[in-house]
Design a protein around this motif. Sequence first.
Motif, PDB file in Angstrom:
ATOM      1  N   GLY A  38      86.262   0.070  46.617  1.00 46.90           N
ATOM      2  CA  GLY A  38      84.837   0.374  46.766  1.00 46.90           C
ATOM      3  C   GLY A  38      84.328   0.119  48.173  1.00 46.90           C
ATOM      4  N   SER A  39      84.922  -0.836  48.874  1.00 49.61           N
ATOM      5  CA  SER A  39      84.510  -1.134  50.243  1.00 49.61           C
ATOM      6  C   SER A  39      85.063  -0.126  51.241  1.00 49.61           C
ATOM      7  N   SER A  40      86.189   0.462  50.905  1.00 45.33           N
ATOM      8  CA  SER A  40      86.866   1.365  51.836  1.00 45.33           C
ATOM      9  C   SER A  40      86.477   2.827  51.646  1.00 45.33           C
ATOM     10  N   LEU A  41      86.156   3.227  50.404  1.00 44.31           N
ATOM     11  CA  LEU A  41      85.862   4.632  50.113  1.00 44.31           C
ATOM     12  C   LEU A  41      84.478   4.766  49.482  1.00 44.31           C
ATOM     13  N   ASP A  44      82.142   9.395  46.104  1.00 39.93           N
ATOM     14  CA  ASP A  44      82.664  10.770  46.086  1.00 39.93           C
ATOM     15  C   ASP A  44      84.141  10.819  46.461  1.00 39.93           C
ATOM     16  N   GLU A  45      84.551   9.980  47.418  1.00 45.29           N
ATOM     17  CA  GLU A  45      85.965   9.940  47.809  1.00 45.29           C
ATOM     18  C   GLU A  45      86.837   9.352  46.692  1.00 45.29           C
ATOM     19  N   ILE A  46      86.311   8.354  46.000  1.00 44.68           N
ATOM     20  CA  ILE A  46      87.055   7.755  44.883  1.00 44.68           C
ATOM     21  C   ILE A  46      87.245   8.786  43.781  1.00 44.68           C
ATOM     22  N   HIS A  52      95.002   8.253  42.645  1.00 42.80           N
ATOM     23  CA  HIS A  52      95.579   7.589  43.815  1.00 42.80           C
ATOM     24  C   HIS A  52      94.499   7.083  44.770  1.00 42.80           C
ATOM     25  N   SER A  53      93.374   6.644  44.223  1.00 44.26           N
ATOM     26  CA  SER A  53      92.284   6.134  45.058  1.00 44.26           C
ATOM     27  C   SER A  53      92.678   4.860  45.802  1.00 44.26           C
ATOM     28  N   LEU A  54      93.516   4.022  45.208  1.00 48.37           N
ATOM     29  CA  LEU A  54      93.968   2.817  45.895  1.00 48.37           C
ATOM     30  C   LEU A  54      94.779   3.186  47.137  1.00 48.37           C
ATOM     31  N   ALA A  55      95.663   4.162  47.008  1.00 49.71           N
ATOM     32  CA  ALA A  55      96.451   4.612  48.161  1.00 49.71           C
ATOM     33  C   ALA A  55      95.553   5.232  49.225  1.00 49.71           C
ATOM     34  N   GLU A  56      94.549   5.986  48.796  1.00 51.07           N
ATOM     35  CA  GLU A  56      93.589   6.565  49.739  1.00 51.07           C
ATOM     36  C   GLU A  56      92.818   5.467  50.460  1.00 51.07           C
ATOM     37  N   ALA A  57      92.467   4.397  49.744  1.00 56.80           N
ATOM     38  CA  ALA A  57      91.736   3.291  50.348  1.00 56.80           C
ATOM     39  C   ALA A  57      92.604   2.517  51.338  1.00 56.80           C
ATOM     40  N   VAL A  61      92.860   1.565  56.393  1.00 57.81           N
ATOM     41  CA  VAL A  61      93.112   0.190  56.830  1.00 57.81           C
ATOM     42  C   VAL A  61      94.509   0.045  57.424  1.00 57.81           C
ATOM     43  N   LEU A  62      95.511   0.617  56.760  1.00 60.12           N
ATOM     44  CA  LEU A  62      96.905   0.437  57.166  1.00 60.12           C
ATOM     45  C   LEU A  62      97.534   1.679  57.798  1.00 60.12           C
ATOM     46  N   GLY A  63      96.790   2.769  57.883  1.00 54.54           N
ATOM     47  CA  GLY A  63      97.325   4.008  58.445  1.00 54.54           C
ATOM     48  C   GLY A  63      98.118   4.786  57.413  1.00 54.54           C
ATOM     49  N   PRO A  64      98.790   5.847  57.863  1.00 58.04           N
ATOM     50  CA  PRO A  64      99.551   6.689  56.924  1.00 58.04           C
ATOM     51  C   PRO A  64     100.638   5.916  56.173  1.00 58.04           C
ATOM     52  N   CYS A  65     101.193   4.902  56.811  1.00 64.19           N
ATOM     53  CA  CYS A  65     102.225   4.095  56.129  1.00 64.19           C
ATOM     54  C   CYS A  65     101.626   3.333  54.948  1.00 64.19           C
ATOM     55  N   GLY A  66     100.370   2.938  55.071  1.00 63.09           N
ATOM     56  CA  GLY A  66      99.699   2.222  53.985  1.00 63.09           C
ATOM     57  C   GLY A  66      99.581   3.070  52.741  1.00 63.09           C
ATOM     58  N   PHE A  67      99.319   4.365  52.916  1.00 56.11           N
ATOM     59  CA  PHE A  67      99.232   5.292  51.788  1.00 56.11           C
ATOM     60  C   PHE A  67     100.547   5.315  51.032  1.00 56.11           C
ATOM     61  N   TYR A  68     101.657   5.504  51.769  1.00 53.16           N
ATOM     62  CA  TYR A  68     102.969   5.594  51.117  1.00 53.16           C
ATOM     63  C   TYR A  68     103.448   4.236  50.604  1.00 53.16           C
ATOM     64  N   PHE A  69     103.106   3.154  51.310  1.00 49.78           N
ATOM     65  CA  PHE A  69     103.470   1.817  50.844  1.00 49.78           C
ATOM     66  C   PHE A  69     102.793   1.511  49.512  1.00 49.78           C
ATOM     67  N   THR A  70     101.522   1.887  49.385  1.00 52.63           N
ATOM     68  CA  THR A  70     100.791   1.660  48.138  1.00 52.63           C
ATOM     69  C   THR A  70     101.388   2.477  47.001  1.00 52.63           C
ATOM     70  N   ILE A  71     101.772   3.704  47.286  1.00 52.33           N
ATOM     71  CA  ILE A  71     102.420   4.531  46.260  1.00 52.33           C
ATOM     72  C   ILE A  71     103.756   3.915  45.853  1.00 52.33           C
ATOM     73  N   ALA A  72     104.523   3.428  46.830  1.00 52.30           N
ATOM     74  CA  ALA A  72     105.806   2.787  46.513  1.00 52.30           C
ATOM     75  C   ALA A  72     105.588   1.544  45.638  1.00 52.30           C
ATOM     76  N   LEU A  73     104.573   0.750  45.946  1.00 54.32           N
ATOM     77  CA  LEU A  73     104.268  -0.420  45.117  1.00 54.32           C
ATOM     78  C   LEU A  73     103.886  -0.008  43.697  1.00 54.32           C
ATOM     79  N   ALA A  74     103.132   1.081  43.574  1.00 57.97           N
ATOM     80  CA  ALA A  74     102.743   1.557  42.242  1.00 57.97           C
ATOM     81  C   ALA A  74     103.970   2.007  41.452  1.00 57.97           C
TER      82      ALA A  74
END
Length: 180
Positions: A38-41, A44-46, A52-57, A61-74
Amino acid sequence: MTNSGAEIVDPHRNVGRTIIFSIAICVVVYLLVAFAVGSSLSLDEIVAAKDHSLAEAAEPVLGPCGFYFTIALAVVATASGLLASVFAVSRMLAMLTDMEMIPHSHFGMSGPIREHTLVYTVVIASGLTVFFDLCRIASLRAFYLVMDILIHWGVFRRLHQEIGASGWVLVTAIALDVLG
């Protein structure tokens, strides 16, 4: 947790505490994740990101690697949850089979019943995955709730005094299942 109660030291005291502690940790983690998203997006973006709103959020903060890292964690979290569920269900089936509460057939397999029930669980879960979509699988939850209500009712009517179960706990469980 409830499936491992027999191996826990002083299970009458520690199983309930562990369940409550685990639920409290999950509530805190979910609230922190919701706050972070909620703080990052924006709202409407959520909504646009959906599942995959967590990965978008994580991306701003972490750049493109953060998106894929969050997906890998999921993916890892989903796989570990799936494995834990498969082993818990197969263990419960083995216990119920040993208690002669459900029938068992070896189907030509060697080894102990616990290995058989693991195979049965994986085959049934795979069949559900192949033949049903997620909405139909989720609707099977109603079957579980009815079964849970019947078990609680049976314990309340026939066994609660014999095993020392609190009647109010059983009635509360039935009421919560009905609400669920």
